[in-house]
Design a protein around this motif. Structure first.
Motif, short mmCIF file in Angstrom:
data_model
loop_
_atom_site.label_atom_id
_atom_site.label_comp_id
_atom_site.label_asym_id
_atom_site.label_seq_id
_atom_site.Cartn_x
_atom_site.Cartn_y
_atom_site.Cartn_z
N THR A 55 -31.11 -15.56 -29.10
CA THR A 55 -30.31 -16.62 -28.46
C THR A 55 -30.42 -17.87 -29.31
O THR A 55 -31.18 -17.92 -30.27
N THR A 56 -29.69 -18.89 -28.90
CA THR A 56 -29.73 -20.12 -29.68
C THR A 56 -31.04 -20.85 -29.51
O THR A 56 -31.38 -21.71 -30.30
N CYS A 99 -41.01 -13.45 -13.99
CA CYS A 99 -40.04 -14.51 -14.33
C CYS A 99 -38.69 -14.18 -13.72
O CYS A 99 -38.40 -13.03 -13.42
N LYS A 100 -37.86 -15.22 -13.63
CA LYS A 100 -36.52 -15.02 -13.08
C LYS A 100 -35.74 -14.14 -14.03
O LYS A 100 -35.79 -14.33 -15.23
N PHE A 101 -35.04 -13.13 -13.55
CA PHE A 101 -34.26 -12.15 -14.29
C PHE A 101 -35.11 -11.29 -15.21
O PHE A 101 -34.58 -10.63 -16.09
N SER A 102 -36.44 -11.32 -15.02
CA SER A 102 -37.35 -10.51 -15.86
C SER A 102 -37.16 -10.77 -17.34
O SER A 102 -37.18 -9.85 -18.13
N GLU A 103 -36.95 -12.02 -17.71
CA GLU A 103 -36.82 -12.32 -19.13
C GLU A 103 -37.48 -13.65 -19.42
O GLU A 103 -37.56 -14.52 -18.55
N ILE A 104 -37.97 -13.78 -20.65
CA ILE A 104 -38.66 -15.01 -21.02
C ILE A 104 -38.49 -15.22 -22.52
O ILE A 104 -38.39 -14.25 -23.28
N LEU A 105 -38.46 -16.49 -22.94
CA LEU A 105 -38.36 -16.77 -24.36
C LEU A 105 -39.70 -16.48 -25.02
O LEU A 105 -40.76 -16.69 -24.41
N GLN A 106 -39.66 -16.00 -26.25
CA GLN A 106 -40.90 -15.55 -26.86
C GLN A 106 -41.90 -16.67 -27.05
O GLN A 106 -43.09 -16.47 -26.81
N PHE A 107 -41.44 -17.84 -27.47
CA PHE A 107 -42.45 -18.88 -27.72
C PHE A 107 -43.04 -19.40 -26.42
O PHE A 107 -44.18 -19.84 -26.36
N GLU A 108 -42.28 -19.28 -25.31
CA GLU A 108 -42.82 -19.68 -24.01
C GLU A 108 -43.91 -18.70 -23.57
O GLU A 108 -44.94 -19.10 -23.02
N LEU A 109 -43.68 -17.43 -23.85
CA LEU A 109 -44.68 -16.42 -23.50
C LEU A 109 -45.94 -16.65 -24.31
O LEU A 109 -47.06 -16.49 -23.81
#
Lengths: 264, 407
Positions: A253-254, A212-222
């Motif tokens: 995050t929000t 993923c971009k910036f090596s980060e992802i939202l948990q529910f997306e994962l």
């Protein structure tokens, strides 16, 4: 900007909510599992760690393994639920001393410990191991009495009276693994299959985040992404695993929890 | 806090409780100090820091090119905006300076007339502060990683030196020679610390993964080797007990001397009980540590859940000692941090890194607002004086026969 600790409680001003017995009763009914209720009438509630263990046990997908494995939990998954690692460690040691759970050391990393409930373990062993008298003796004597992660050969041969042939039988059945010249690790049958799917699943989840971009992802997306077929343990299991092992950092995050890969 | 002060006056609360509460509050809320600074004179990465224990006035720092600097920390200028000036320095080109990097510096614990430095040129130098010249030099066979002098020793003047040979050397300042060799480690020793409670108890850490406790009066070998598993979980064939699974990089006693913290390259921090030698099994999690030399870290003073400030890569991490919970991460350095020390009287942290900076971390919430108001009042005064000069004030109700003066 990192969150700074709140100033309110240094002078003892804010009132701390202390869990009353009614809350404990609620906990017991929600997780109403007769096995987990302690005998004494005053502590019939689950502690935080026990509740976390029960929750993680539910998350383990037994059906994917067609009954070949009991629910296996890693100790660092509990760190992802309960923040204070020291209290988790102490309660795990307490439960191990009581004989409720058994810990196994798996050889991949220095501190990877695996937890299985003692009852589940006994069922699993009687189901999967050949019916030899040595194994029954092992089950009754050694597993109940020795709460450690490993055992010395001298102890097995001397006190427990196992012959060399018995020990080879136990190793073939998957209950003992060689550690060094005079000692063995405890193990359980089909541990290799668990390790294989665990390692593959962990690598695939980490690879997904790294792409993923910036090596980060939202948990529910994962959680909505599909894993490969070889990763049978389920994505939620692996999320708890990588958060607890500190391979990713959780950022609030929000839009929810963001998982960001730590640099190493 | 005002309520607490009223309670102290009424006698409900002890004064010590107020000190503890306010120290804890300040130690928890550290951030980079906006108004105070240390003059930027370092020419290479700063390796070691020390603040003198008597007055807390001078900050001694040693750099990787062999130079030493002393800054004055006290602020007599009258405004909160202050840069600590350099008082004196030892340039790297001097004949008497260390030839290679300085690894450890320490003020003499009882006054600022003397300080000791040691470094990679295999020497320990005792400096006279007033002349800035070394009064004595000790040469060793191995590179010196750390040295320490006890803060409570009244009957002896021993400096424990941890070098790259296998034994710890004790140097006596009164006689001017090495008096003891403590043999017990099988590899180079990286850290050594005297206990703040017992003047003869010494803890040492080395590259053979062990932490040994010594009583220097005893003729036999070390008192105890600290074991991370407390005797369990070990197979019979492994006879040695190790404190860490990697080199032991840093040691720090708590101020009451009851606990010892050890930091290792296996990325773990461990808390030990000094008197029983047991691992307290406090889990701090993984703290990245990739340096192969000594790291200096420090514990808060007079704080109730005591905090430890750990340098790790470019950040400083704050952990509660007894529970292992991570409180905060202090970001500020551009390169790796080498040492963190707390000021003995104020609740401030000084940290030094390879980016040639020495940063001050303090909890100064009131001072910043007070200073901003002070600045605003200054600019308002200037503006009002300007306005009187430039504009002609027209007063519509003025008349030519009455005067402004009072009658």
């Amino acid at each position: 900007m990192s969150k700074r600790p709140s100033n309110s409680n240094f002078y003892g001003q804010s009132k701390i909510f202390r869990a009353s017995t009614s809350l404990a009763q609620v906990k017991a009914t929600v997780f109403g599992d007769a096995n987990n209720l302690d005998v004494s009438p005053f502590t019939f509630a689950l502690s935080d760690t026990e509740a976390a263990l029960v929750y993680l046990k539910c998350k383990f997908p037994i059906e994917n393994f067609e009954g070949k494995l009991p629910p296996v939990i890693l100790v660092h998954q509990i760190y992802s639920i309960i923040k204070c690692k020291t209290s988790v460690d102490r309660e795990i040691n307490c439960l191990q001393a009581k004989g409720v759970i058994r810990l196994f050391k798996l050889g991949c990393e220095e501190t990877a410990l695996v937890v299985i409930n003692s009852d589940d373990l006994v069922n699993h062993i009687t189901q999967h191991c050949p019916k030899k008298p040595a194994i029954n003796r092992f089950l009754n004597n050694v597993i109940l009495k020795v709460q450690d992660v490993s055992i010395d050969k001298a102890l097995l041969q001397g006190d427990m009276g196992f012959s060399q042939q018995d020990i080879s039988d136990l190793m073939n059945a998957g209950l003992l693994t060689l550690r060094s010249a005079g000692s063995f690790w405890f193990s359980f049958p089909n541990a290799g299959e668990f390790m294989r799917s665990y390692l593959k699943g962990r690598k695939s989840v980490l690879r997904t985040i790294r792409k993923c971009k910036f090596s980060e992802i939202l948990q529910f997306e994962l959680q909505q992404r599909k894993l490969e077929k070889s990763a049978k343990l389920g994505i939620l299991y692996h999320i708890h695993d990588i958060i607890g092992a500190e391979l990713v950092k959780c950022v609030e995050t929000t839009s929810g929890t963001l998982l960001r890969l730590t640099k190493k | 806090m005002i309520q607490c002060l009223e309670n102290v006056r009424a006698g409900i609360v002890e004064p010590r409780a107020l000190i503890r509460a306010e120290s804890t509050k300040r130690s928890y809320n550290l951030h980079l100090c906006k108004h105070r600074d240390i003059e930027n004179v370092h020419t290479a990465g700063v390796n070691a820091l020390d603040v003198d224990a008597m007055e807390g006035k001078y900050l001694l720092s040693g750099s990787a090119d062999g130079s030493l600097h002393i800054h004055d920390l006290h602020n007599f200028t009258g405004s909160p905006h202050f840069t600590s000036k350099l008082v004196c320095e030892v340039d790297r080109n001097l004949q008497t300076a260390h030839r290679y990097s300085v690894e450890c510096v320490q003020w003499y614990p009882f006054d600022t007339g003397l300080f000791t430095t040691s470094g990679m040129d295999k020497q320990l130098k005792i400096w006279d502060t007033n002349c800035m010249k070394p009064a004595d030099t000790f040469s060793f066979e191995g590179r010196v990683f750390q040295h320490h002098m006890s803060h409570i020793a009244t009957r002896n003047c021993l400096v424990a030196v941890a070098t790259s040979v296998n034994h710890i050397l004790l140097v006596d300042l009164k006689s001017g020679s090495c008096t003891h060799e403590l043999r017990g480690h099988t590899s180079s020793t990286l850290a050594c610390r005297w206990s703040p409670r017992e003047e003869y108890l010494l803890a040492t850490g080395s590259c053979d993964n062990k932490v040994l406790l010594w009583d220097v009066r005893a003729a036999k070998c070390c008192l105890k080797s600290l074991d991370q598993h407390n005797g369990k979980g070990r197979s019979s064939s492994e006879a040695t007990s190790t404190a860490h699974d990697g080199y032991v990089n840093g040691l720090c006693f708590t101020h009451d001397g009851l606990f010892l913290l050890s930091y290792g390259t296996d990325h773990r921090l461990r808390l030990w009980n000094t008197f029983s030698g047991n691992n307290e099994m406090v889990n701090y999690g993984k703290i990245p540590n990739d340096t192969k030399k000594c790291m200096q870290f420090d514990i808060t003073i007079k704080c109730d859940p005591q905090l430890v400030y750990m340098p790790s890569d470019g950040n400083i991490l704050m952990y509660e000692i007894q529970t292992g919970i991570k409180v905060n991460t202090l970001l500020g350095h551009y390169n790796s941090v080498n040492s963190c020390i707390c000021h003995p009287f104020y609740h401030e942290l000084y940290s030094a890194g390879n980016d040639r900076n020495v940063l001050i971390w303090a909890a100064d919430y009131c001072q910043s607002t007070a200073f901003d108001e002070h600045l605003e009042s200054q600019t308002q005064k200037k503006e009002s004086s300007k306005r009187r000069g430039l504009f002609v004030q027209r007063n519509v109700t003025a008349d030519t026969w009455s005067s402004d003066e009072e009658c």
